[in-house]
Design a protein around this motif. Structure first.
Motif: not given
Length: 162
Positions: A30-37, A66-77
């Motif tokens: 029911e919860l997830g982790l908060l982060g830029h990626s 603070n770099d938008e290109k990493y917003a929601g980034a897949d950590s595996r990538g």
């Protein structure tokens, strides 16, 4: 052969409205982790251990929040990008030992897939990766279910003539 060890640590807050991704596995909760990626604390800890051992700084320097290109980034990538940097410096991964610190949800059933994901992304044999999970018996922020943390230790090898 030259050997180097590295230590990684990451923590993120648990919140509503986010997916819980750990070791590249989407875990129903029911919860997830908060982060830029995607906030995958396990992969973040492993990447910090790898970058530390290779003297590449840390993931905050390589993939700034603070770099938008990493917003929601897949950590595996991101892990695959770190592996390219290691190869460029002549390193190979000898082994990874990591622990997830979470009161809930239970991780045991997801660990085999996490190990497969990391082995695939790091292009190493699965026998070189060990992932464990533990609770904190209700103590601290992880024990109260406010967040999840992970720690990782890695050993890198490099031929001396590289």
């Amino acid at each position: 052969m030259e050997y180097r060890s590295g230590l990684g640590y990451d923590v993120h807050r648990l919140v509503e409205g986010r997916r819980l991704i750990m070791g590249g596995v989407d875990i129903p909760y029911e919860l997830g982790l908060l982060g830029h990626s995607d906030a995958d604390v396990l992969i973040h800890a492993v990447m910090d251990a790898l970058t530390g051992a290779a003297k590449l700084g840390d993931i905050g320097r390589l993939f700034p929040d603070n770099d938008e290109k990493y917003a929601g980034a897949d950590s595996r990538g991101l892990l695959r990008q770190v592996m390219c940097l290691l190869k460029d410096k002549g390193f190979h991964v000898v082994n990874v030992d990591a622990v997830i610190i979470a009161q809930k949800p239970k991780m045991k059933g997801y660990i085999p897939q996490m190990e497969e994901n990391l082995a695939s992304d790091m292009e190493i044999d699965i026998d070189r990766i060990n992932i464990k999970a533990t609770t904190e018996e209700g103590l601290g922020f992880t024990g109260r279910g406010e967040g999840i943390a992970a720690q990782a230790v890695v050993l890198l090898g490099k031929a001396e003539n590289q």
